[in-house]
Every structure is written in structure tokens, then in C-alpha cells.
Design a protein around this motif. Structure first.
Motif, mmCIF file in Angstrom:
data_model
loop_
_atom_site.group_PDB
_atom_site.id
_atom_site.type_symbol
_atom_site.label_atom_id
_atom_site.label_comp_id
_atom_site.label_asym_id
_atom_site.label_seq_id
_atom_site.Cartn_x
_atom_site.Cartn_y
_atom_site.Cartn_z
ATOM 1 N N GLN A 155 -8.767 0.370 -1.778
ATOM 2 C CA GLN A 155 -8.675 1.071 -3.107
ATOM 3 C C GLN A 155 -10.086 1.585 -3.817
ATOM 4 O O GLN A 155 -10.089 2.416 -4.076
ATOM 5 N N TRP A 156 -10.847 0.462 -3.896
ATOM 6 C CA TRP A 156 -11.958 0.379 -4.468
ATOM 7 C C TRP A 156 -13.075 1.423 -3.630
ATOM 8 O O TRP A 156 -13.612 2.331 -4.299
ATOM 9 N N ALA A 157 -13.059 1.202 -2.468
ATOM 10 C CA ALA A 157 -13.972 2.202 -1.764
ATOM 11 C C ALA A 157 -13.450 3.379 -1.516
ATOM 12 O O ALA A 157 -14.109 4.328 -1.412
ATOM 13 N N LEU A 158 -12.062 3.833 -1.459
ATOM 14 C CA LEU A 158 -11.545 5.078 -1.183
ATOM 15 C C LEU A 158 -11.145 5.773 -2.669
ATOM 16 O O LEU A 158 -11.162 6.872 -2.252
ATOM 17 N N ALA A 159 -11.463 5.085 -3.668
ATOM 18 C CA ALA A 159 -11.037 6.005 -4.932
ATOM 19 C C ALA A 159 -12.042 7.031 -5.340
ATOM 20 O O ALA A 159 -11.339 8.246 -5.591
ATOM 21 N N PRO A 160 -13.095 6.977 -4.789
ATOM 22 C CA PRO A 160 -14.003 8.336 -5.370
ATOM 23 C C PRO A 160 -13.575 9.521 -4.032
ATOM 24 O O PRO A 160 -13.633 10.608 -4.769
ATOM 25 N N LEU A 161 -13.388 8.881 -2.778
ATOM 26 C CA LEU A 161 -13.111 10.024 -1.912
ATOM 27 C C LEU A 161 -11.902 10.834 -2.683
ATOM 28 O O LEU A 161 -11.521 11.825 -2.107
ATOM 29 N N ALA A 162 -10.677 9.706 -2.597
ATOM 30 C CA ALA A 162 -9.676 10.468 -2.892
ATOM 31 C C ALA A 162 -9.418 11.328 -4.273
ATOM 32 O O ALA A 162 -8.740 12.405 -4.391
ATOM 33 N N LEU B 47 -6.430 6.559 -7.494
ATOM 34 C CA LEU B 47 -5.856 5.506 -6.800
ATOM 35 C C LEU B 47 -5.909 4.156 -7.936
ATOM 36 O O LEU B 47 -6.575 4.384 -8.768
ATOM 37 N N PRO B 48 -4.717 3.335 -7.894
ATOM 38 C CA PRO B 48 -4.593 2.380 -8.778
ATOM 39 C C PRO B 48 -6.128 1.410 -8.665
ATOM 40 O O PRO B 48 -6.447 1.106 -7.530
ATOM 41 N N ASP B 49 -6.431 0.698 -9.719
ATOM 42 C CA ASP B 49 -7.516 -0.009 -9.671
ATOM 43 C C ASP B 49 -7.197 -1.707 -10.103
ATOM 44 O O ASP B 49 -7.804 -2.609 -10.376
ATOM 45 N N THR B 50 -5.944 -2.072 -9.701
ATOM 46 C CA THR B 50 -5.358 -3.216 -9.911
ATOM 47 C C THR B 50 -5.274 -4.025 -8.608
ATOM 48 O O THR B 50 -5.229 -3.823 -7.746
ATOM 49 N N LEU C 59 -3.522 -8.768 -0.098
ATOM 50 C CA LEU C 59 -3.910 -7.937 -1.579
ATOM 51 C C LEU C 59 -5.598 -7.790 -1.686
ATOM 52 O O LEU C 59 -5.797 -6.925 -2.311
ATOM 53 N N THR C 60 -6.319 -8.643 -1.042
ATOM 54 C CA THR C 60 -7.713 -8.516 -1.230
ATOM 55 C C THR C 60 -8.324 -7.292 -0.372
ATOM 56 O O THR C 60 -8.972 -6.375 -1.092
ATOM 57 N N LEU C 61 -7.681 -7.240 0.855
ATOM 58 C CA LEU C 61 -8.225 -6.011 1.491
ATOM 59 C C LEU C 61 -7.812 -4.959 1.060
ATOM 60 O O LEU C 61 -8.225 -3.777 1.112
ATOM 61 N N LEU C 62 -6.206 -4.655 0.283
ATOM 62 C CA LEU C 62 -5.948 -3.639 -0.354
ATOM 63 C C LEU C 62 -6.817 -3.221 -1.614
ATOM 64 O O LEU C 62 -7.179 -2.059 -1.894
ATOM 65 N N PHE C 63 -6.964 -4.329 -2.196
ATOM 66 C CA PHE C 63 -7.912 -3.870 -3.324
ATOM 67 C C PHE C 63 -9.337 -3.220 -2.940
ATOM 68 O O PHE C 63 -9.898 -2.377 -3.614
ATOM 69 N N VAL C 64 -9.898 -3.900 -2.034
ATOM 70 C CA VAL C 64 -11.229 -3.474 -1.516
ATOM 71 C C VAL C 64 -11.037 -2.172 -1.095
ATOM 72 O O VAL C 64 -12.053 -0.995 -1.140
ATOM 73 N N GLY D 258 0.836 -1.191 0.086
ATOM 74 C CA GLY D 258 0.067 0.089 0.027
ATOM 75 C C GLY D 258 0.652 1.250 0.024
ATOM 76 O O GLY D 258 0.656 2.295 -0.713
ATOM 77 N N ILE D 259 1.958 1.267 0.796
ATOM 78 C CA ILE D 259 2.703 2.367 0.978
ATOM 79 C C ILE D 259 3.261 2.590 -0.478
ATOM 80 O O ILE D 259 3.663 3.642 -1.215
ATOM 81 N N GLU D 260 4.010 1.448 -1.094
ATOM 82 C CA GLU D 260 4.601 1.731 -2.364
ATOM 83 C C GLU D 260 3.689 2.054 -3.367
ATOM 84 O O GLU D 260 4.082 2.987 -4.411
ATOM 85 N N ARG D 261 2.353 1.584 -3.573
ATOM 86 C CA ARG D 261 1.475 2.110 -4.374
ATOM 87 C C ARG D 261 0.970 3.572 -4.208
ATOM 88 O O ARG D 261 1.164 4.260 -4.968
ATOM 89 N N LEU D 262 1.012 3.973 -3.092
ATOM 90 C CA LEU D 262 0.586 5.371 -2.563
ATOM 91 C C LEU D 262 1.953 6.078 -3.088
ATOM 92 O O LEU D 262 1.500 7.123 -3.837
ATOM 93 N N ARG D 263 2.793 5.908 -2.822
ATOM 94 C CA ARG D 263 4.034 6.518 -3.504
ATOM 95 C C ARG D 263 4.185 6.676 -4.748
ATOM 96 O O ARG D 263 4.510 7.970 -5.384
#
Length: 412
Positions: free
Chosen positions: A353-360, A368-371, A346-351, A33-38
């Protein structure tokens, strides 16, 4: 047979195994998550200044110029005179120019005064042009075009009126209620600070500041048009030839009419990443420490469980199992727990990302990435799985070294 033994063993210790799985999952969430965000933050910052060769402003710190002119993260400094802007526009090396005047806001969102070049030449991402999701670009001094996040957060529709306020941040100093603006357009979402901005014409900015006095407070110069400000805060330049960037930068640093700074956005972004590298490395070290603790707990749990499995392992060896079989059982348990924990993480991170994408996107203009898992992250995942496998080596060696007689002889 070995897989059944591994699964049966984990089932008998399902509580401790579940806790280890959760710990590994949270560790992976932190690391990946930190690496994706960076990576995403860097990509978003880089995409914001796509295609801009130089940003010219009044003499000041290069980093501050980048932050306020592009990212709206700092208060603007003194402006540059309009005749200097005209000089830049007429320069033979300049292909296009975008004036940027700041200093006003609307309910916490910055106001950007510019001209038609902004819509025509501003680029983000991979050379993507701005587009209107609804309405049209401003054509008059009383019209305003909103970024997507502004329209969404404040609920504005086409035809609504709004009043700007003097002051780029904090509470409004002066409400310009004598010159209301009408919403005529909403830009499509870009994932950049454009989404968080309110766009008006230079004529509109001049109108609300009494005939051109809006930053310097100077009276209009003789012959100055009433629909132009006496100064702007920055000018973004696209050049005819990229090779002319350094020569024009040197030329503007020696400009005699007024002191100027010309910065190369890409260079300043690299300086910004070097400045933030310490914080990034600290976050990485923290996430690696969490993973190390989870692996140590895994090792200690397997070692503690060996005392209760002495008879089981001895029977296994008596049945003809050698070193490879014993290692397969112990290391297999360690690897299986790590695999399950990684998949859960990975599942928790994907969920998330999906939930926070509109807010971000709405709050911070961050895409946010969608992969589920990218190729770039495969080495990290492989390293975690390898570490999980190695964590079982010490318990496996200890289990193998227990003698058959010690395992089969009951202890008082």
C-alpha cells in the motif's frame, strides 16, 4: 516447557513451516487486500458525488449518465439546450447548479467545461471543497485549470500553453490549435476523477467551437450570447430542501421543452454495487479457496510429521503429559505458524500500500488506506487465526491416540 517444545519442533521442520507461513501470508494478502480495495473503491466513488442531489442530462440510461458526468468512464450523449439550463438555474427548489460540458480531451485526459460554481459548490469526501494547490481559477476564455494528476503526468507549469482536441476518448479528431489555452491553476489532489480532468470555462469551450456550436452542431439561437455553448451534457444540482428531490425528479421527467433524465447519484451507485457484487463475491471465494488450500497443506504437513515424532510424543506422555499437553503442542504449532503467516501477510500488504499509494492516486485517483490493521478487519483476522488453530485438532487427536507402547517400541 511446551513453548520450547513447539519452537524446537518447528525448527526441525523449518523448510516446510516456512512454506506454510508464506502460503498463509499470501492468502491473507488476498483476503484482506481484496476487501480493502473493495471498500476503498466504494468510498472513493461515494466521495466523488458528495452533496449532489440530482444530475440532469438528456434522456438516457441512468447508469451511463452517472458514469460519464461524474466518473468520465463513458462517452457523453447528446446535450441539453442552454435555455433548459437557465430554466434549472431559476427553479425555486435549486440552491446551486454546476453545468458540465464534455466532448474534448488533451492527451487522453477529459476536458470539462464549467463555470465558477464548480469551484464554489462541488464537494468530495466528507463535504470537502475543491482548492487550488497553485495559481488561480480560470477567469477568461483562454485559461485552463488542471487536475493534480494531469499536471503531474504531463509536467505542466503555470504559464504553459496547451491545445485541446475534439474527441472525448481515443485519438484526437480535430486539434483546436487556433485557440491555445494558458495554464493558470492546478487543483489540489482529491482522489477523485477531478484529478484526471482539464477544466476550462464555458466561454472557452464555446470559443474553440465557433461561437457556441460544439455538441449539437446547430447554429446559435437568436439572442444567444457568443460566450455560451448551445448545449451542455449535464447539470449537477444542489437543492434547497432534500425532501424536494423526488418531486423535482418527477417534474423534470415530464419536461415538455425537451426529453430529460434526472438521476439521484446515491441511488445509481447502489445499483452499480449490485451489478458488481457477483465479481466481488467471486474474488472473495477465490481468496478463501487459497486460504483453505494453505490450511489443508498445514494439516497434511503436521500429519506427515507425526510419523517421525512418535517417539517424541510418547516420551512426552510417559513424562505425565495428558490430552491437554499433547493438544497444546500440536495446536500450538498450528496456531504459531498461522500467527506468523498473518503478521507477514499484513506487513506485506502495508508495504505494498505504501509503495503503490502515489501511483494509485496519480493513475486512477484512488486513495489507498495507510493503516496496518483496521477495526473492521479484526473479525477476518480472528477467523483466520481460529481456522489455523482448528487445523491442528485432527493431528492432535491422532497423536494422542497413539499408544505409549507403540511409540516406545522400535519398529523394524
Amino acid at each position: 516447557m511446551l513453548p520450547r517444545i513447539v519452537l524446537a519442533s518447528l525448527h526441525t521442520r523449518k523448510t516446510s513451516a516456512t512454506l506454510i507461513v508464506v502460503a498463509i501470508a499470501l492468502s491473507l494478502v488476498m483476503i484482506v487486500g481484496i476487501e480493502r480495495l473493495r471498500h476503498q473503491v466504494r468510498a472513493n466513488f461515494a466521495s466523488t458525488v458528495s452533496g449532489i442531489d440530482l444530475i440532469v442530462s438528456a434522456r438516457g440510461g441512468p447508469m451511463n449518465i452517472l458514469l460519464y458526468s461524474v466518473f468520465r468512464l463513458s462517452d457523453p450523449t447528446a446535450g441539453i439546450r442552454w435555455d433548459t439550463v437557465e430554466h434549472l438555474a431559476d427553479h425555486p427548489d435549486v440552491k446551486w447548479w454546476i453545468p458540465i460540458a464534455l466532448g474534448d480531451s488533451h492527451r487522453g485526459f477529459p476536458v470539462v467545461a464549467t463555470n465558477d460554481s464548480y469551484l464554489a459548490h462541488y464537494r468530495y469526501g466528507r463535504d470537502q471543497a475543491l482548492s487550488l494547490a497553485d495559481g488561480q481559477w480560470f477567469a477568461g476564455a483562454d485559461q485552463v485549470v488542471l487536475g493534480s494528476a494531469v499536471a503531474q503526468r504531463l509536467g505542466y507549469q503555470l504559464g504553459d500553453d496547451m491545445v485541446l482536441a475534439h474527441g472525448a476518448s481515443g485519438p484526437a479528431i480535430i486539434e483546436h490549435d487556433n485557440h491555445p489555452f494558458t495554464v493558470v491553476g492546478v487543483l489540489s489532489a482529491t482522489g477523485t476523477p477531478v484529478d484526471q480532468s482539464v477544466h476550462v470555462s464555458l466561454a472557452g469551450m464555446a470559443a474553440i467551437h465557433s461561437g457556441g456550436q460544439f455538441r449539437s452542431g446547430l447554429p446559435p439561437r437568436p439572442g444567444q450570447r457568443a460566450d455560451t455553448p448551445d448545449s451542455v451534457n449535464a447539470v449537477m444540482l444542489g437543492l434547497e430542501r432534500r425532501t424536494a428531490v423526488l418531486s423535482l425528479q418527477r417534474e423534470l421527467s415530464r419536461y415538455k421543452a425537451e426529453p430529460l433524465s434526472a438521476i439521484i447519484p446515491g441511488v445509481q451507485l447502489q445499483r452499480l454495487w449490485r451489478m458488481t457484487a457477483v465479481g466481488e463475491n467471486a474474488l472473495r471465494a477465490t481468496s478463501m479457496a487459497v486460504l483453505l488450500v494453505a490450511l489443508l497443506v498445514l494439516v497434511s504437513t503436521i500429519l506427515a510429521a507425526l510419523e517421525g515424532r512418535r517417539h517424541e510424543l510418547a516420551v512426552l506422555r510417559a513424562a505425565g503429559a495428558g490430552r491437554l499437553a499433547v493438544y497444546g503442542v500440536i495446536v500450538g504449532e498450528s496456531l504459531l505458524v498461522t500467527v506468523i503467516g498473518s503478521l507477514l501477510g499484513l506487513t506485506l500488504l502495508f508495504v505494498a500500500q505504501w509503495a503503490l499509494a502515489p501511483l494509485a492516486l496519480a493513475e486512477w485517483s484512488l486513495r489507498l488506506p495507510d493503516t496496518f490493521l483496521s477495526v473492521r478487519e479484526l473479525p477476518t483476522l480472528a477467523a483466520i487465526l481460529l481456522a489455523g488453530s482448528l487445523a491442528g485438532l485432527i493431528p492432535a487427536e491422532k497423536a494422542f491416540r497413539n499408544s505409549l507402547a507403540d511409540g516406545l517400541t522400535p519398529r523394524n
